[in-house]
Scaffold this active site. Structure first.
Site, PDB file in Angstrom:
ATOM      1  N   ARG A   1      11.478  -3.289  21.256  1.00 54.71           N
ATOM      2  CA  ARG A   1      10.106  -2.755  21.147  1.00 54.71           C
ATOM      3  C   ARG A   1      10.013  -1.522  20.251  1.00 54.71           C
ATOM      4  O   ARG A   1       9.084  -0.731  20.358  1.00 54.71           O
ATOM      5  CB  ARG A   1       9.519  -2.443  22.536  1.00 54.71           C
ATOM      6  CG  ARG A   1       9.349  -3.671  23.415  1.00 54.71           C
ATOM      7  CD  ARG A   1       8.551  -3.350  24.658  1.00 54.71           C
ATOM      8  NE  ARG A   1       8.305  -4.537  25.447  1.00 54.71           N
ATOM      9  CZ  ARG A   1       9.076  -4.955  26.452  1.00 54.71           C
ATOM     10  NH1 ARG A   1      10.152  -4.236  26.779  1.00 54.71           N
ATOM     11  NH2 ARG A   1       8.792  -6.047  27.114  1.00 54.71           N
TER      12      ARG A   1
ATOM     13  N   LYS B   1       3.494  -0.476   6.654  1.00 57.69           N
ATOM     14  CA  LYS B   1       3.251  -1.908   6.801  1.00 57.69           C
ATOM     15  C   LYS B   1       4.585  -2.646   6.743  1.00 57.69           C
ATOM     16  O   LYS B   1       5.322  -2.539   5.763  1.00 57.69           O
ATOM     17  CB  LYS B   1       2.342  -2.429   5.681  1.00 57.69           C
ATOM     18  CG  LYS B   1       0.864  -2.215   5.914  1.00 57.69           C
ATOM     19  CD  LYS B   1       0.087  -2.950   4.834  1.00 57.69           C
ATOM     20  CE  LYS B   1      -1.402  -2.866   5.065  1.00 57.69           C
ATOM     21  NZ  LYS B   1      -2.142  -3.610   4.018  1.00 57.69           N
TER      22      LYS B   1
ATOM     23  N   GLU C   1       1.664  -1.746  -9.548  1.00 62.64           N
ATOM     24  CA  GLU C   1       1.152  -0.963  -8.424  1.00 62.64           C
ATOM     25  C   GLU C   1       0.798   0.457  -8.860  1.00 62.64           C
ATOM     26  O   GLU C   1      -0.150   1.054  -8.339  1.00 62.64           O
ATOM     27  CB  GLU C   1       2.188  -0.935  -7.295  1.00 62.64           C
ATOM     28  CG  GLU C   1       2.459  -2.286  -6.640  1.00 62.64           C
ATOM     29  CD  GLU C   1       1.360  -2.729  -5.686  1.00 62.64           C
ATOM     30  OE1 GLU C   1       0.354  -2.005  -5.530  1.00 62.64           O
ATOM     31  OE2 GLU C   1       1.509  -3.818  -5.093  1.00 62.64           O
TER      32      GLU C   1
ATOM     33  N   LYS D   1      -1.465   7.161  -2.039  1.00 65.07           N
ATOM     34  CA  LYS D   1      -1.320   6.286  -0.872  1.00 65.07           C
ATOM     35  C   LYS D   1      -1.307   7.102   0.417  1.00 65.07           C
ATOM     36  O   LYS D   1      -1.887   6.692   1.423  1.00 65.07           O
ATOM     37  CB  LYS D   1      -0.051   5.445  -0.976  1.00 65.07           C
ATOM     38  CG  LYS D   1       0.047   4.417   0.152  1.00 65.07           C
ATOM     39  CD  LYS D   1       0.988   3.289  -0.148  1.00 65.07           C
ATOM     40  CE  LYS D   1       0.871   2.207   0.912  1.00 65.07           C
ATOM     41  NZ  LYS D   1       1.770   1.058   0.636  1.00 65.07           N
TER      42      LYS D   1
ATOM     43  N   GLU E   1      -5.650   0.172   8.763  1.00 64.73           N
ATOM     44  CA  GLU E   1      -6.491  -0.643   7.881  1.00 64.73           C
ATOM     45  C   GLU E   1      -7.730  -1.193   8.585  1.00 64.73           C
ATOM     46  O   GLU E   1      -8.038  -2.384   8.546  1.00 64.73           O
ATOM     47  CB  GLU E   1      -5.685  -1.781   7.269  1.00 64.73           C
ATOM     48  CG  GLU E   1      -6.319  -2.322   5.980  1.00 64.73           C
ATOM     49  CD  GLU E   1      -5.406  -3.269   5.222  1.00 64.73           C
ATOM     50  OE1 GLU E   1      -5.833  -4.398   4.980  1.00 64.73           O
ATOM     51  OE2 GLU E   1      -4.283  -2.864   4.867  1.00 64.73           O
TER      52      GLU E   1
ATOM     53  N   ARG F   1      -8.401   1.879   4.091  1.00 63.16           N
ATOM     54  CA  ARG F   1      -7.060   1.531   3.616  1.00 63.16           C
ATOM     55  C   ARG F   1      -7.054   0.200   2.859  1.00 63.16           C
ATOM     56  O   ARG F   1      -6.167  -0.045   2.029  1.00 63.16           O
ATOM     57  CB  ARG F   1      -6.076   1.475   4.782  1.00 63.16           C
ATOM     58  CG  ARG F   1      -4.661   1.163   4.307  1.00 63.16           C
ATOM     59  CD  ARG F   1      -3.598   1.375   5.360  1.00 63.16           C
ATOM     60  NE  ARG F   1      -2.290   0.973   4.847  1.00 63.16           N
ATOM     61  CZ  ARG F   1      -1.128   1.253   5.410  1.00 63.16           C
ATOM     62  NH1 ARG F   1      -1.100   1.949   6.534  1.00 63.16           N
ATOM     63  NH2 ARG F   1       0.001   0.855   4.872  1.00 63.16           N
TER      64      ARG F   1
ATOM     65  N   ASN G   1      -5.443  -2.834  -1.348  1.00 59.10           N
ATOM     66  CA  ASN G   1      -5.234  -4.251  -1.620  1.00 59.10           C
ATOM     67  C   ASN G   1      -5.936  -4.713  -2.900  1.00 59.10           C
ATOM     68  O   ASN G   1      -6.092  -5.923  -3.110  1.00 59.10           O
ATOM     69  CB  ASN G   1      -5.719  -5.096  -0.438  1.00 59.10           C
ATOM     70  CG  ASN G   1      -4.832  -4.930   0.774  1.00 59.10           C
ATOM     71  OD1 ASN G   1      -3.616  -4.966   0.676  1.00 59.10           O
ATOM     72  ND2 ASN G   1      -5.449  -4.710   1.924  1.00 59.10           N
TER      73      ASN G   1
ATOM     74  N   HIS H   1      -4.771  -7.838  -4.627  1.00 60.82           N
ATOM     75  CA  HIS H   1      -3.882  -8.554  -3.725  1.00 60.82           C
ATOM     76  C   HIS H   1      -4.499  -9.821  -3.134  1.00 60.82           C
ATOM     77  O   HIS H   1      -3.764 -10.708  -2.699  1.00 60.82           O
ATOM     78  CB  HIS H   1      -3.427  -7.633  -2.594  1.00 60.82           C
ATOM     79  CG  HIS H   1      -2.438  -6.594  -3.029  1.00 60.82           C
ATOM     80  ND1 HIS H   1      -2.730  -5.652  -4.005  1.00 60.82           N
ATOM     81  CD2 HIS H   1      -1.166  -6.337  -2.636  1.00 60.82           C
ATOM     82  CE1 HIS H   1      -1.681  -4.867  -4.168  1.00 60.82           C
ATOM     83  NE2 HIS H   1      -0.719  -5.263  -3.360  1.00 60.82           N
TER      84      HIS H   1
ATOM     85  N   HIS I   1      -1.789 -12.484  -3.536  1.00 57.52           N
ATOM     86  CA  HIS I   1      -1.095 -13.119  -2.414  1.00 57.52           C
ATOM     87  C   HIS I   1      -1.276 -14.630  -2.426  1.00 57.52           C
ATOM     88  O   HIS I   1      -0.356 -15.382  -2.084  1.00 57.52           O
ATOM     89  CB  HIS I   1      -1.605 -12.541  -1.095  1.00 57.52           C
ATOM     90  CG  HIS I   1      -1.060 -11.182  -0.781  1.00 57.52           C
ATOM     91  ND1 HIS I   1      -1.538 -10.402   0.253  1.00 57.52           N
ATOM     92  CD2 HIS I   1      -0.074 -10.454  -1.357  1.00 57.52           C
ATOM     93  CE1 HIS I   1      -0.871  -9.264   0.296  1.00 57.52           C
ATOM     94  NE2 HIS I   1       0.020  -9.271  -0.673  1.00 57.52           N
TER      95      HIS I   1
ATOM     96  N   HIS J   1       6.069  -9.862  -7.037  1.00 58.99           N
ATOM     97  CA  HIS J   1       4.837  -9.417  -6.380  1.00 58.99           C
ATOM     98  C   HIS J   1       3.928  -8.672  -7.346  1.00 58.99           C
ATOM     99  O   HIS J   1       2.720  -8.929  -7.411  1.00 58.99           O
ATOM    100  CB  HIS J   1       5.181  -8.526  -5.180  1.00 58.99           C
ATOM    101  CG  HIS J   1       3.992  -7.926  -4.511  1.00 58.99           C
ATOM    102  ND1 HIS J   1       3.043  -8.680  -3.852  1.00 58.99           N
ATOM    103  CD2 HIS J   1       3.578  -6.635  -4.406  1.00 58.99           C
ATOM    104  CE1 HIS J   1       2.107  -7.889  -3.354  1.00 58.99           C
ATOM    105  NE2 HIS J   1       2.408  -6.640  -3.687  1.00 58.99           N
TER     106      HIS J   1
END
Length: 364
Positions: free
Chosen positions: A121, A143, A185, A227, A237, A241, A245, A248, A252, A265
């Protein structure tokens, strides 16, 4: 050395940016009350270059290192690979104060972070990013995720590292394609939040491509600061936030539909940013001249800006409908309104997206 702090209360941490930091990895970790056993996750390429240096730095500081190498490639950022790391952690008796150290690019960082977030956990997590893209983006902000065959980063969590060490020296061994992917980026940050930084990139792009130390340190630090500001406002997010993206949504989809093997990416994001700029122009939100500046800078960085002709538009739209930002089936895009400012636009008409996708196929 430069430091960027992310202020998240009890989850706050520092990003250290500079040269020679890898050799001091163990000393940095000694500042925390970690158990001496460390799980060091890397891949064969990075491991051959920097695995021994990282191991020595940790052992010299009194840590016992369990080194795990995962195969290189986005397709290995999976639950199956995570399970192998869980097995190693369990059989070697890592406890809740045993840190997981990610030595690698975005795939290694995302996967190792996901394992750290979920094993027992949650155990401590340290990022040592070795690609430009990871230093400016994926190692910062917490993330962590693995991919599902139908979508990128569908299974994940928000789990902040205790520390990020961005050693600029390791970027010298990157292949040029990986440098260009990272610059995608960096360009993103200028578009979404800082027009002056974007203009500086226009003036200094060739120096960044050549990995000149001064401009590189400035670009990495500026990207991390942007960032950091966004993450501090909206860690999980729920709103702002999502501007991170930009590019993206389509990016993606391109990665998923090509099996994570055709594009790096940053390359997929570059195509997504160019398409988003064109879509914003088509919707009357963004001056065409600014879109030309964005697309030209992406091109100058040696990145793609056009759609592959072989991917059906219907498949792209279906994949974008499953994007994490989608609510109630409405297409959502981060779109620029000026260089340095973007908006999150929900319920974007599919007809407009289809027209832009066709345009992006025909630019040449």
């Amino acid at each position: 050395m430069q430091e960027v702090h992310i202020d998240l209360g009890a989850r706050s941490y520092a990003i250290h940016i500079g040269s020679g930091l890898l050799a001091r990895l163990g000393n940095y970790l000694k500042e925390f009350r970690f158990t001496p056993r460390v799980l060091l996750v890397t891949n064969p390429v990075v491991g051959s270059l920097y695995g021994e240096a990282a191991t020595a730095a940790l052992e010299n500081a009194g840590f016992e290192v369990l080194r795990a190498e995962i195969p290189e490639g986005e397709e290995y950022k999976s639950l199956a690979t995570a399970e192998k790391l869980y097995d190693l952690a369990y059989t070697r008796e890592l406890d809740r104060r045993s840190p997981v150290v990610a030595l690698g690019g975005g795939v290694v960082g995302d996967l190792a972070g996901f394992v750290a977030a979920t094993y027992l956990r949650g155990v401590p997590f340290v990022q040592v990013p070795t690609t430009l893209l990871a230093q400016v983006d994926s190692s910062v902000g917490g993330k962590v995720a693995v991919n599902h065959p139908r979508g990128k980063n569908i299974i994940g969590a928000f789990y902040q590292p205790r520390l990020v060490l961005a050693d600029l020296d390791v970027l010298k061994t990157l292949d040029p394609r990986e440098v260009r992917a990272g610059l995608a980026e960096v360009i993103k940050y200028g578009v979404i939040a800082d027009g002056d930084f974007f203009a500086w990139l226009e003036e200094n792009l060739e120096r960044l491509l050549a990995l000149e130390a001064g401009p590189l340190a400035r670009a990495v630090a500026a990207s991390c600061r942007i960032k950091a500001r966004v993450v501090q406002e909206d860690e999980t997010e729920q709103g702002r936030r999502a501007i991170l993206n930009f590019g993206h949504t389509l990016g993606h989809a391109l990665e998923a539909l090509t099996g994570y093997t055709t594009y790096r990416h940053g390359e997929a994001v570059a195509i997504g940013m160019a398409a988003a700029a064109r879509l914003a122009v088509a919707l009357g939100m963004f001056p065409e001249g600014d879109a030309v500046r964005v697309i030209n800078l992406i091109r100058r960085a040696g990145l793609p800006v056009d759609m592959p002709p072989e991917l059906p538009t219907g498949d792209l739209l279906a994949s974008m409908r499953r994007d994490k930002k989608v609510l109630a089936g409405r297409l959502t895009f981060v779109l620029p309104v000026e260089i340095g400012r973007v908006e999150i636009v929900r319920d974007v008409p599919e007809e407009a997206v289809e027209r832009v996708l066709r345009l992006c196929r025909n630019q040449g």
